[in-house]
Enzyme design. Structure first.
Site, short mmCIF file in Angstrom:
data_model
loop_
_atom_site.label_atom_id
_atom_site.label_comp_id
_atom_site.label_asym_id
_atom_site.label_seq_id
_atom_site.Cartn_x
_atom_site.Cartn_y
_atom_site.Cartn_z
N THR A 1 37.99 -14.77 -15.95
CA THR A 1 38.93 -15.98 -15.73
C THR A 1 39.28 -16.13 -14.17
O THR A 1 40.22 -16.92 -13.99
CB THR A 1 40.08 -15.35 -16.39
N LYS B 1 43.98 -9.63 -20.00
CA LYS B 1 43.81 -10.93 -20.62
C LYS B 1 43.07 -10.89 -22.02
O LYS B 1 42.75 -12.04 -22.53
CB LYS B 1 43.16 -12.00 -19.76
N ILE C 1 27.05 -9.97 -8.78
CA ILE C 1 26.91 -11.14 -7.66
C ILE C 1 27.65 -10.37 -6.42
O ILE C 1 27.47 -10.99 -5.18
CB ILE C 1 27.46 -12.48 -8.17
N THR C 2 28.85 -10.06 -6.63
CA THR C 2 29.57 -9.53 -5.52
C THR C 2 29.01 -9.19 -4.43
O THR C 2 28.42 -8.33 -4.27
CB THR C 2 30.75 -8.51 -6.04
N TYR D 1 15.87 -20.57 -3.41
CA TYR D 1 16.01 -21.96 -4.12
C TYR D 1 14.97 -22.72 -3.25
O TYR D 1 14.25 -23.53 -3.98
CB TYR D 1 17.30 -22.55 -3.97
N GLU E 1 12.78 -9.54 3.80
CA GLU E 1 13.51 -9.77 5.16
C GLU E 1 13.44 -8.39 5.89
O GLU E 1 12.97 -7.21 5.41
CB GLU E 1 15.00 -10.13 4.94
N HIS F 1 21.87 3.42 15.86
CA HIS F 1 20.79 4.01 16.70
C HIS F 1 19.97 5.10 15.92
O HIS F 1 18.78 5.03 15.79
CB HIS F 1 21.79 4.76 17.55
#
Lengths: 290, 403
Positions: A17, A43, A96-97, A159, A209, A248
């Site tokens: 939510t 909730k 995702i966080t 993407y 990377e 280092h």
């Protein structure tokens, strides 16, 4: 079969939510993802986006049979959310966080050992199986259906790769964003392994990377497996200055496999089609697939 | 986030890790007062003056203006005055600072640990950091302390030991003992070392360090184990839990442009090249830098504008990049997913008009959601902005711009 997720996967959203959860859950539903419900503690019992909200992951699993969870909760609570999903028996957790403290991830990493749960991320764009299921924040339309798998540490670069693959007349089976944090649930090698064993994937794009030794590990695995499927590789950060992010002492542990040049060399030696320019990923894949 | 030696030592003391004691001083006057304190407390005429900057190699480094080393042993009050005057306000150049060096705003006036006693003095090396491949913390240590550890690792790798810490249990007593045995210690020194290592690991965990290095870890002539120097890095992601540690950030040690960029939530790293770039996403940003290089340019920066590339962030990005007089062209590379390209294009046009006087070529590559509309907006804006959709097209435009 594709990997990790397909049209039969039942997805639940943790942090359903909240602003991020709401926005991306809406996009996922629009894409056609089978989103069965969500969790926001306190909730439970409400309905959100026409889907049921639960207080706990356990309740959600019991009622909906969810087997995949995507996490949008803030960094302080994300580790807890991953462990809650694991405890509830969720098979695939996509986190995702961004910005989870390292000590928390050390704990999570240990917690996951010996469970049947696979974690993707954190700090990742998620997973998408083209035209079937999107468990992530990527723009779905970029991922045209096809038979190329993508594994990547980066979001927008995934993407970019998917778009180039599509423009080269090919398409995507599944794309996995594994995340750029120092401790992540699924490594490059593990994702490659899934693709190697997937009969809907003919070739793989592997994007890495600087930092860590994951690409080298994956490259050696690919070679050991006899280069079963062609792999096109790119490493971002050939021009990145050394020492900006690692301390280092870290440079020693990471060893000589940390730089882009070193990783590219190992990948080439292991029979991966390495491109120097990110603009050549699609073109090279098309050449390889001829 | 890195801390100064004096800050790190203060924090270690809270965890009962023995350190070389001292006082952080801003002026020669404060240094003289600190010396008097040290003299009465420890009964020695010797004190060590250490420049407080965020870089290693201070002992061998030299202050540009006065030629003095970054670490000096003073044998008298007069020497404390002289050395502190030559250090404070000077620019210290070390192997790690680059030629420009770093300004010394503070010095640590510390007790001398190299006094005589019944046993031999010894220097060790010990650091704690994350082993990424295992997802565990590792303690790395060596009997070759006080030296450049990278050199030790390279020349005599057998002199470097590692002890991995189990994520569930923490550092176990047998591990701390093993470290002390490998150092070749016995008696009081052994006991003190076990205590030192145990408490140091508690500090590493409690403060949520990303790296903690003690070099040298010093055995005094009376068998105490003391942190003579300390390098501490904190996990930035954990700072939300440690407001007291956050407050210790010394912004004067950081690149002012990078500090300003952070205010706009831009992730910026200054480089030495001639083509600036602005990109969404860290991976794509690094890839864009690589592409600039392959096109014959050199990247002037890394700049990740994140998920929200709007007029404000683009304008802030322009301003930051344009501060660098070496920049001959700017490449904006946005892959619009959730962010719509036409919005970003409008942001670029607005920012360009607001700034008014951009005299270098701007290349904008927008791909993804509404890329065609975005290109049209740019092309019809009448501005001196070149547009591209494919990454290869952008690369060609960069090639022309730097030719």
């Amino acid at each position: 079969m594709s990997i990790l997720i397909n049209k039969n996967s039942k997805i639940l959203v943790q942090g359903f939510t909240g602003t991020e959860g709401t926005f991306h859950a809406t996009q996922m539903i629009e894409y056609g993802t089978n989103l069965v419900g969500g969790v926001t503690p306190g909730k439970g019992g409400n309905t959100h986006l026409d889907k049921p909200v639960f207080n706990t992951v356990e309740d959600c699993v019991k009622s909906t049979g969810a087997d995949v969870s995507i996490i949008f909760v803030p960094p302080s609570f994300a580790a807890d959310a991953i462990m809650e999903a694991t405890e509830a028996g969720i098979k695939l957790v996509v986190c995702i966080t961004e910005g989870i403290p390292t000590q928390d991830m050390i704990k999570v990493n240990n917690y996951l050992q010996g469970t049947g749960t696979r974690l993707i991320g954190p700090n990742c764009p998620g997973v998408i199986t083209a035209d079937e299921c999107k468990v992530g924040i990527m723009p779905g339309f970029v991922f045209k259906k096809g038979r190329i798998g993508i594994v990547s540490k980066s979001g927008t670069l995934t993407y970019e790769a998917a778009d180039q693959v599509a423009k080269a007349g090919l398409g995507i089976s599944t794309a996995v964003g594994i995340g750029g944090d120092p401790i992540i649930g699924t490594t490059t090698k593990e994702a490659i392994e899934l693709f190697m064993n997937d009969n809907e994937t003919d070739a793989i794009v592997m994007i890495g990377e600087i930092g860590g030794g994951m690409e080298a590990e994956a490259a050696r695995y690919i070679k050991e497996q006899g280069n079963k499927k062609p792999v096109v590789g790119f490493i971002a950060g050939q021009t990145a200055p050394p020492g900006r992010r690692m301390g280092h002492a870290g440079a020693i542990i990471g060893g000589a496999e940390d730089t882009a040049a070193a990783k590219m060399k190992i990948m080439e030696e292991c029979g991966i089609h390495v491109v120097k320019s990110p603009a050549d990923i699609g073109k090279r894949m098309a050449e390889v697939m001829k | 986030m890195n801390l100064h030696e004096y800050q790190a030592k203060e924090l270690l003391k809270k965890y009962n890790v023995p350190v070389q004691e001292g006082y952080a001083c801003n002026t020669p006057h404060e240094a003289e007062e600190a010396y008097r304190q040290i003299k009465t407390q420890y009964g020695s005429n010797f004190a060590v003056l250490k420049a407080q900057i965020h870089a290693g190699g201070r002992g061998k480094g030299k202050v540009k203006e006065t030629g003095i080393n970054g670490v000096k042993v003073a044998k008298s009050g007069e020497e404390v005055t002289e050395f502190s005057q030559k250090l404070l306000g000077g620019t210290l150049v070390t192997i790690q600072t680059g030629e420009e060096g770093k300004v010394i705003n503070k010095i640590l006036v510390a007790q001398d640990m190299y006094y005589d006693g019944p046993s031999e003095r010894k220097e060790f090396y010990l650091s704690i950091l994350l082993d990424r491949s295992l997802g565990q913390n590792v303690i790395m240590y060596s009997t070759e302390g006080g030296m450049d550890i990278e050199e030790v690792a390279h020349n005599t790798p057998d002199k470097i030991f590692k002890e991995w810490v189990h994520p569930a249990g923490g550092l176990e007593p047998f591990q701390a003992r093993k470290i002390a045995f490998n150092f070749g210690l016995s008696g009081d020194a052994f006991k003190n070392c076990v205590r030192f290592v145990t408490n140091l690991y508690k500090a590493y965990q409690g403060l949520e360090c990303s790296m903690l290095e003690i070099n040298p870890l010093f055995k005094t002539a009376d068998n105490k184990m003391v942190a003579v120097d300390c390098k501490m890095g904190l996990d930035e992601n954990a700072l939300m839990r440690h407001p007291d540690l956050s407050a210790m950030r010394d912004l004067s040690e950081e690149d002012p442009t990078e500090v300003e960029a952070a205010k706009y939530n831009l992730n910026f790293v200054k480089l030495d090249g001639n083509v600036g770039c602005m990109v969404n996403g860290a991976g794509l940003a690094m890839a864009t830098m690589d592409m600039i290089k392959l096109s014959g340019g050199e990247p002037a920066n890394f700049l990740d504008v994140g998920g929200t590339a709007n007029a404000q962030t683009v304008e802030a990005g322009f301003k930051i990049i344009l501060k660098d007089p070496n920049v001959k062209a700017i490449l904006i590379n946005i892959f619009g997913g959730i962010v719509r390209c036409d919005r970003v294009a409008q942001g670029v046009i607005d920012a360009y008009k607001n700034l008014g006087n951009i005299h270098i070529p701007i290349i904008v590559r927008l791909q993804g959601t509404n890329a065609e509309e975005a290109k049209k907006l740019i092309d019809e804006s009448g501005l001196k902005v070149q547009s591209a959709i494919l990454l290869s097209e952008a690369a060609d435009l960069v090639k022309k711009a730097v030719a």
